[in-house]
Scaffold this active site. Structure first.
Site, mmCIF file in Angstrom:
data_model
loop_
_atom_site.group_PDB
_atom_site.id
_atom_site.type_symbol
_atom_site.label_atom_id
_atom_site.label_comp_id
_atom_site.label_asym_id
_atom_site.label_seq_id
_atom_site.Cartn_x
_atom_site.Cartn_y
_atom_site.Cartn_z
ATOM 1 N N HIS A 184 0.842 -1.346 0.183
ATOM 2 C CA HIS A 184 -0.190 0.022 0.030
ATOM 3 C C HIS A 184 0.967 1.149 0.020
ATOM 4 O O HIS A 184 2.008 1.106 0.451
ATOM 5 C CB HIS A 184 -0.726 -0.065 1.159
ATOM 6 N N ASN A 186 1.401 3.751 1.920
ATOM 7 C CA ASN A 186 2.153 3.974 3.217
ATOM 8 C C ASN A 186 2.966 2.976 3.528
ATOM 9 O O ASN A 186 3.513 3.261 4.747
ATOM 10 C CB ASN A 186 0.826 4.392 4.210
ATOM 11 N N LYS A 187 3.079 2.169 3.147
ATOM 12 C CA LYS A 187 4.171 0.959 3.419
ATOM 13 C C LYS A 187 5.501 0.918 3.070
ATOM 14 O O LYS A 187 5.554 2.396 2.498
ATOM 15 C CB LYS A 187 3.564 -0.505 3.044
ATOM 16 N N ASN A 188 6.554 0.325 3.408
ATOM 17 C CA ASN A 188 7.684 0.622 3.166
ATOM 18 C C ASN A 188 8.255 0.571 1.671
ATOM 19 O O ASN A 188 9.259 1.279 1.466
ATOM 20 C CB ASN A 188 8.670 -0.256 4.234
ATOM 21 N N ILE A 189 7.578 -0.116 1.008
ATOM 22 C CA ILE A 189 7.347 -0.188 -0.434
ATOM 23 C C ILE A 189 6.349 -0.252 -0.891
ATOM 24 O O ILE A 189 5.335 -0.688 -0.293
ATOM 25 C CB ILE A 189 8.365 -1.076 -1.163
#
Length: 388
Positions: A184, A186-189
């Protein structure tokens, strides 16, 4: 400069390189935009990065949790143990897959499921454990897997926050049963939206591969090519959970950048920890005693309302008035009406999770955030608390 003139600083923002953007454009120009060769490449890259057995890209981590749990063929009354401190998708997919979510309270500090409390929740109907690696801090997996072996349980790790997380020197996804990652924004990738299942179980992998695209008995993406066959069979009722090449085009450039992203997130998290250490208004995130590397998906301290002179909602409103975004991850899942009404959960059942969910705030944290951006967040908080 007044607050109204400052640019709004969100709590999260994806880091997209020109190379990634160009890859998406090249994908569009290729004429092949849905599931195709780039998805295959991304799956191979995920397998190489995690060191896992099988990698299956999907439209979301929710899709991954659903298909991984569905592959267990849960029967009515079968129980799946998880944490109340998680996004609703963790519990929702247990229910959709036919299971009953059974919750265990969390540890203070890490907000992860308290592994020492799991065995007391295991019954003859328990089929699986779904630990959640909260904010990219790994659950204590050695004793958890020991319990799983003792009671013949499957483990589906909700690793939505944990791409790049390490536990005792090994990356999440490199060992164990099955892990589900999120991409998603807002995740780290990110792949825009998207997720993946990593598993050591060949049968579960085959089940997910079949179920993610209508239950077709062959890969759909190449059937219109020169070497493809137009005919296919439906051998099971499946879903529409496939990842597109447009999404994988981003992922192919995000994954090689992940180590750098985590390094920067770690630097920013350490700056928060150092600069807020003496602030009575905050209870800062804790760190497990076992060796690990957190992915620092979130920096989510707990507000101390008495010292702050306000509750969390007022604090967040005051920060927004200063053009700084914050977020809540998460409200304890057992307090949602569906889970109260259907499973009889109520306030007081999981006091640690409830206390955390009433006070937790996600502060801005993302790789493109500058030291000056972070200093602005800290200055704004000082201003808010001074005027309380």
């Amino acid at each position: 400069m007044s607050h109204s003139e400052e640019e709004f600083l969100p709590f999260s923002r994806p880091t997209l390189s020109e190379e990634a953007i160009n890859e998406v454009v090249a994908c569009l120009r290729s004429g092949w935009i849905t599931t195709g060769p780039r998805v295959k490449q991304f799956e191979e890259a995920l397998k190489a990065y995690t060191g896992g057995g099988f990698a299956l890209a999907l439209s979301s981590a929710t899709a991954g949790l659903h298909l991984a749990l569905a592959a267990l063929r849960l029967l009515p009354g079968d129980e799946v143990i998880t944490s109340p401190m998680t996004f609703a998708a963790t519990l929702n997919t247990i229910v959709i897959a036919g299971g009953r979510p059974v919750l265990v309270d969390v540890e203070p500090g890490t907000y992860n499921i308290d592994v020492a409390r799991i065995e007391a929740a295991i019954t003859p109907r328990t089929r699986a454990l779904v630990p959640v690696h909260f904010a990219g801090v790994p659950v204590d997996l050695d004793p958890l897997y020991a319990l799983a072996r003792k009671h013949n349980l499957r483990v589906i790790e909700d690793a939505a926050h944990a791409i790049g997380t390490e536990y005792k020197g090994r990356r999440i996804g490199a060992f164990g049963d099955t892990q589900v990652f999120s991409f998603h924004p807002n995740k780290n990738i990110t792949t825009g939206e998207g997720g993946a299942v990593i598993t050591t179980d060949e049968h579960l992998a085959a089940d997910v591969a079949l179920s993610r695209f209508h239950g077709m008995d062959r890969e759909a993406w190449n059937r219109f090519g020169k070497q493809g066959a137009a005919h296919y069979e439906i051998v099971a009722p499946g879903f529409k959970y496939n990842m597109m090449d447009m999404q994988a085009a981003l992922g192919l450039h995000q994954l090689p950048a992940l180590e750098g992203f985590i390094q920067r997130r770690t630097e920013l998290a350490q700056r928060y920890l150092e600069r807020l250490a003496a602030w009575p208004q905050w209870e800062l995130p804790g760190s497990p005693s076992y060796p690990h590397r957190p992915a620092w998906h979130l920096f989510a301290p707990l507000l101390n309302p008495e010292a702050a002179g306000m509750d969390r909602e007022r604090f967040m409103a005051e920060m927004k008035a200063r053009n700084i975004g914050t977020a809540i991850h998460y409200r304890a899942a057992h307090l949602y009406p569906y889970y109260r009404d259907h499973y009889g959960y109520q306030v007081g059942d999981f006091p640690r999770a409830e206390t955390i969910s009433e006070r937790i705030v996600s502060l801005p944290l993302f790789p493109m955030m500058s030291d000056a951006d972070q200093d602005r967040v800290i200055a704004a908080m000082a201003d808010v608390f001074e005027k309380a």
